[in-house]
Design a protein around this motif. Sequence first.
Motif, PDB file in Angstrom:
ATOM      1  N   ASP A 163       1.091  -1.583   0.140  1.00  0.00           N
ATOM      2  CA  ASP A 163      -0.306  -0.075   0.167  1.00  0.00           C
ATOM      3  C   ASP A 163       1.029   1.523  -0.103  1.00  0.00           C
ATOM      4  O   ASP A 163       0.272   2.593  -0.458  1.00  0.00           O
ATOM      5  CB  ASP A 163      -0.636  -0.110   1.378  1.00  0.00           C
ATOM      6  CG  ASP A 163      -1.956  -1.007   1.248  1.00  0.00           C
ATOM      7  OD1 ASP A 163      -2.118  -1.722   0.255  1.00  0.00           O
ATOM      8  OD2 ASP A 163      -2.091  -0.935   2.065  1.00  0.00           O
ATOM      9  N   THR A 164       1.626   1.557   0.528  1.00  0.00           N
ATOM     10  CA  THR A 164       3.305   2.352   0.491  1.00  0.00           C
ATOM     11  C   THR A 164       3.748   2.543  -0.766  1.00  0.00           C
ATOM     12  O   THR A 164       4.236   3.829  -1.203  1.00  0.00           O
ATOM     13  CB  THR A 164       4.048   1.934   1.238  1.00  0.00           C
ATOM     14  OG1 THR A 164       4.310   1.006   1.152  1.00  0.00           O
ATOM     15  CG2 THR A 164       3.092   1.599   2.414  1.00  0.00           C
ATOM     16  N   HIS A 165       3.485   1.616  -1.418  1.00  0.00           N
ATOM     17  CA  HIS A 165       3.726   2.070  -2.878  1.00  0.00           C
ATOM     18  C   HIS A 165       3.195   2.344  -3.903  1.00  0.00           C
ATOM     19  O   HIS A 165       1.663   1.899  -3.671  1.00  0.00           O
ATOM     20  CB  HIS A 165       4.682   0.870  -3.589  1.00  0.00           C
ATOM     21  CG  HIS A 165       5.810   0.284  -1.988  1.00  0.00           C
ATOM     22  ND1 HIS A 165       6.052   0.165  -1.612  1.00  0.00           N
ATOM     23  CD2 HIS A 165       7.319   0.055  -2.904  1.00  0.00           C
ATOM     24  CE1 HIS A 165       6.803  -0.238  -1.411  1.00  0.00           C
ATOM     25  NE2 HIS A 165       8.190   0.076  -2.332  1.00  0.00           N
TER      26      HIS A 165
ATOM     27  N   SER B  54       9.171  -3.688   2.938  1.00  0.00           N
ATOM     28  CA  SER B  54       7.418  -3.835   2.387  1.00  0.00           C
ATOM     29  C   SER B  54       7.238  -4.550   1.715  1.00  0.00           C
ATOM     30  O   SER B  54       6.385  -5.102   1.841  1.00  0.00           O
ATOM     31  CB  SER B  54       6.863  -1.799   2.686  1.00  0.00           C
ATOM     32  OG  SER B  54       7.380  -1.084   3.422  1.00  0.00           O
TER      33      SER B  54
ATOM     34  N   ARG C 287      15.193   4.997   3.972  1.00  0.00           N
ATOM     35  CA  ARG C 287      13.744   4.315   3.738  1.00  0.00           C
ATOM     36  C   ARG C 287      13.571   3.554   2.961  1.00  0.00           C
ATOM     37  O   ARG C 287      13.257   2.737   2.464  1.00  0.00           O
ATOM     38  CB  ARG C 287      14.150   5.843   2.415  1.00  0.00           C
ATOM     39  CG  ARG C 287      12.852   5.872   1.673  1.00  0.00           C
ATOM     40  CD  ARG C 287      11.179   6.102   3.250  1.00  0.00           C
ATOM     41  NE  ARG C 287      10.907   5.125   3.764  1.00  0.00           N
ATOM     42  CZ  ARG C 287       9.609   4.780   4.271  1.00  0.00           C
ATOM     43  NH1 ARG C 287       9.550   5.233   5.640  1.00  0.00           N
ATOM     44  NH2 ARG C 287       9.009   3.466   4.351  1.00  0.00           N
TER      45      ARG C 287
ATOM     46  N   PRO D  13       6.950   7.336   2.204  1.00  0.00           N
ATOM     47  CA  PRO D  13       5.736   6.379   1.726  1.00  0.00           C
ATOM     48  C   PRO D  13       4.684   7.132   0.578  1.00  0.00           C
ATOM     49  O   PRO D  13       4.391   8.099   0.330  1.00  0.00           O
ATOM     50  CB  PRO D  13       4.859   6.153   2.274  1.00  0.00           C
ATOM     51  CG  PRO D  13       5.883   5.982   3.444  1.00  0.00           C
ATOM     52  CD  PRO D  13       6.903   7.050   2.884  1.00  0.00           C
ATOM     53  N   HIS D  14       3.317   6.620  -0.504  1.00  0.00           N
ATOM     54  CA  HIS D  14       3.304   6.883  -1.559  1.00  0.00           C
ATOM     55  C   HIS D  14       1.952   7.395  -0.995  1.00  0.00           C
ATOM     56  O   HIS D  14       1.614   6.878   0.179  1.00  0.00           O
ATOM     57  CB  HIS D  14       2.568   5.805  -2.456  1.00  0.00           C
ATOM     58  CG  HIS D  14       1.261   6.651  -3.306  1.00  0.00           C
ATOM     59  ND1 HIS D  14       1.651   7.605  -3.950  1.00  0.00           N
ATOM     60  CD2 HIS D  14      -0.351   6.037  -3.742  1.00  0.00           C
ATOM     61  CE1 HIS D  14       0.694   8.195  -4.963  1.00  0.00           C
ATOM     62  NE2 HIS D  14      -0.232   6.640  -4.807  1.00  0.00           N
TER      63      HIS D  14
ATOM     64  N   ASN E  40      11.262   0.097   2.217  1.00  0.00           N
ATOM     65  CA  ASN E  40      11.057  -0.339   0.956  1.00  0.00           C
ATOM     66  C   ASN E  40      10.469  -1.769   0.392  1.00  0.00           C
ATOM     67  O   ASN E  40      10.301  -1.775   0.449  1.00  0.00           O
ATOM     68  CB  ASN E  40      11.386   1.512   0.014  1.00  0.00           C
ATOM     69  CG  ASN E  40      10.440   2.456   0.188  1.00  0.00           C
ATOM     70  OD1 ASN E  40       9.894   2.709   1.851  1.00  0.00           O
ATOM     71  ND2 ASN E  40      11.572   3.564  -0.607  1.00  0.00           N
TER      72      ASN E  40
END
Length: 136
Positions: free
Chosen positions: A10-12, A66, A59, A39-40, A63
């Motif tokens: 979800d963060t991408h 994640s 970071r 995060p997006h 990522n």
Amino acid sequence: MTDKIAITPDTHTTPPARFSHGVRKGNLLQVAGQVGFLPHVEGQPPTPAGPTLRAQTLRTLENVRSVLEAGGATWDDVMMIRVYLTDTDHFGEMNALYNAYFDEQGLKQAPAARTTVYVGLPAGLLIEIDALAVLG
């Protein structure tokens, strides 16, 4: 035969080309090269964590983590990590950050194998990391 499953946390954001952030097939999970984007946020372009190697390295590792977690893996499942740096002078600092990050992760298994290479990345990006995990 086991299907290939695309992994996008979800963060991408959706990748800018025809590739997946991660792909799982059976017990293998390949994490595509990740960079230090924050995060997006919907409607916002990807934003680097900062201009420093420290900010981008930490970071980038998060990522990668994640994608691993979205694919059902942890750092303990990772067999191989590849680090791509844009500047040979960054190796010592990156290594120190990398070691400190993994010291904090409390790994129960032997550390992954690692290769570091020097490359060109888009302007402002200093590091990219990918990983291969074997589950179960």
